[in-house]
Design an enzyme around this catalytic site. Structure first.
Site, short mmCIF file in Angstrom:
data_model
loop_
_atom_site.label_atom_id
_atom_site.label_comp_id
_atom_site.label_asym_id
_atom_site.label_seq_id
_atom_site.Cartn_x
_atom_site.Cartn_y
_atom_site.Cartn_z
N HIS A 64 33.51 39.51 34.32
CA HIS A 64 33.06 39.78 35.68
C HIS A 64 32.13 40.99 35.67
CE1 HIS A 64 36.08 36.99 37.40
NE2 HIS A 64 36.76 37.34 36.33
N LEU A 65 30.84 40.72 35.83
CA LEU A 65 29.84 41.78 35.86
C LEU A 65 29.94 42.54 37.18
CD1 LEU A 65 26.90 39.58 34.55
CD2 LEU A 65 27.95 41.46 33.27
N ASN A 96 28.99 36.61 40.24
CA ASN A 96 29.41 37.26 41.48
C ASN A 96 29.03 38.73 41.54
OD1 ASN A 96 31.88 35.34 40.40
ND2 ASN A 96 31.23 34.85 42.48
N ASP A 311 38.06 37.70 30.42
CA ASP A 311 38.17 37.77 31.88
C ASP A 311 38.12 39.23 32.34
OD1 ASP A 311 38.23 36.21 34.22
OD2 ASP A 311 40.35 36.61 34.53
#
Length: 426
Positions: A64-65, A96, A311
């Protein structure tokens, strides 16, 4: 730049040097020599460790950037530091961010970073505008500008028609649709896995059915679409239950072009570990029962589960240091992923490395590096036997939300080489 890696056991099934202990000389980003003994000169940096192993560079299938948009949680630079410390030379980010990765210009931001740094960042571009599940992005344009797959990231695709049309469209582009299976209505307000432990703690549970029902639906739509492909088209991200594994196992046996992954952290924790209300253990999907974890291990061993991701989801004190039901879901995992997998998965080392290097690149239709003379050096050096206790002071991410703080792990990256650059762990 010249680096000589001394006496390293090569773990690379498609290399002619597989399972051989060799010296590897890298010069200006190219593997210049592989031999049992290579002499060095004064201009060569020597990498010599007690138990060196080397593979092609590890690739994290999804994280998740936070940059751009929420850089106080993680910048690209701090994420790179965590990735390199964890042994990763390439990562794939969900879309996102703010703004959402849904234009060629937004993808250019990460390409510019990758061009000048050791870490290469790939992108899953958004399926729908702003990942809202309504209108399609220009997926063809994004594909031609380097998107390695398409996903709405942590927004599961609730609309069956959107999913079906996306599968049909992306099949023609020979690329992957990645979805996190979750029925948001069944999991709404849930805090952890629904079971005895959630009842004892007085927390609303997230039922296994919220994941399994979406997998059933999506597999039914994949079968209905009647799409023929030698490579997977539909990929389930971070599955967590025994029935999910069995559903995907059966779908593969029936010839459906489907694949899946799990989070490395899912191998280490159970719902019972949440007894102390540690919000670093609040994750989605949640850590589930012991029987689910055993099914995940079996799925890894028999190939039902194709790859393992971190993740990695950085969240700061304002989002985590709260009452359990108010804290956000997510944990960091780049630095601890290999140790977690190596300690808890029960996989043989060759299979473990294959999950981190080969199967993930095949899913993404990406070129496969090799350990041969004349090849570009995209390498991870590691020690699978090194035992250590992970400390908060070791965390190089801006956010410190790791569930492994003060926990013992076995196996650690020692250094990485890629893009004519090198990083050596302290």
């Amino acid at each position: 730049m010249k680096i000589l890696i001394k006496k390293a056991l090569i773990i690379c099934a498609h290399s002619s040097f597989n399972n051989k202990t060799m010296d590897i000389l890298v010069s200006d980003g190219i593997i210049a020599n592989i031999s049992e003994n290579i002499d060095s000169d004064s201009e060569t940096e020597i990498w010599e460790f007690n138990n060196s192993h080397v593979s092609i560079g590890w690739l994290d299938f999804s994280l998740h950037l936070k940059d751009p948009g929420t850089e106080w949680l993680e910048t690209l630079d701090s994420m790179q530091s965590a990735a390199l410390a964890g042994g990763f030379t390439e990562v794939v980010g969900f879309p996102n961010t703010h703004p959402v990765i849904q234009t060629k210009e937004s993808m250019g931001y990460f390409k510019n970073f990758s061009d000048r740094n050791l870490l290469q960042i790939h992108n899953f571009a958004a399926i729908t505008k702003n990942c809202e599940g309504n209108d399609f992005t220009d997926m063809m344009d994004l594909h031609h500008h380097g998107a390695v797959g398409f996903s709405d990231g942590n927004h599961a695709l609730q609309n069956a028609d959107i999913l079906l049309k996306s599968l049909q469209y992306l099949h023609a582009l020979n690329t992957l649709l990645v979805t996190k299976p979750e029925d948001k209505y069944l999991s709404m307000f849930g805090q952890m896995h629904e079971g005895l432990q959630s009842t004892l703690l007085g927390l609303k549970g997230i039922p296994s059915a919220s994941e399994e029902i979406m997998i059933m639906r999506d597999l039914k739509l994949l079968k209905y679409a009647n799409l023929s492909s030698e490579t997977p088209i539909l990929h389930f991200s971070t599955i967590s239950t025994a029935e999910s594994v069995e559903l995907i196992r059966k779908a593969k046996a029936d010839g459906l072009p489907v694949s899946c992954d799990i989070s490395a952290n899912q191998l280490a924790f159970l719902d019972t570990d949440l007894a102390g209300f540690d919000t670093n253990l609040k994750s989605k999907p949640p850590y589930r029962a012991a029987s689910d974890r055993e099914a995940l291990k079996a799925g890894l061993a028999d190939g039902t589960i194709d790859t393992i991701c971190t993740d990695h989801n950085p969240l700061n004190e304002e989002l985590k240091n709260l009452e359990f039901d108010l804290a956000d879901f997510g944990a960091i995992g780049l630095q601890t992923a290999f140790g977690a997998i190596n300690t808890h998965s029960e996989l043989g080392l060759s299979t473990l490395i294959e999950k981190l290097t080969v199967s993930n690149r095949k899913l993404l239709r990406q070129p496969l590096p090799n350990i041969e003379v004349g090849q570009k050096a995209n390498l991870t050096v590691f020690d699978p036997t090194l035992n250590y206790v992970f400390k908060e002071k070791d965390i190089v991410s801006l956010s410190k939300n790791s569930p492994f703080i003060e926990k013992e792990l076995k196996g650690k990256a020692l250094g990485v080489l890629n893009n004519k650059q090198a990083f050596k762990n302290k």
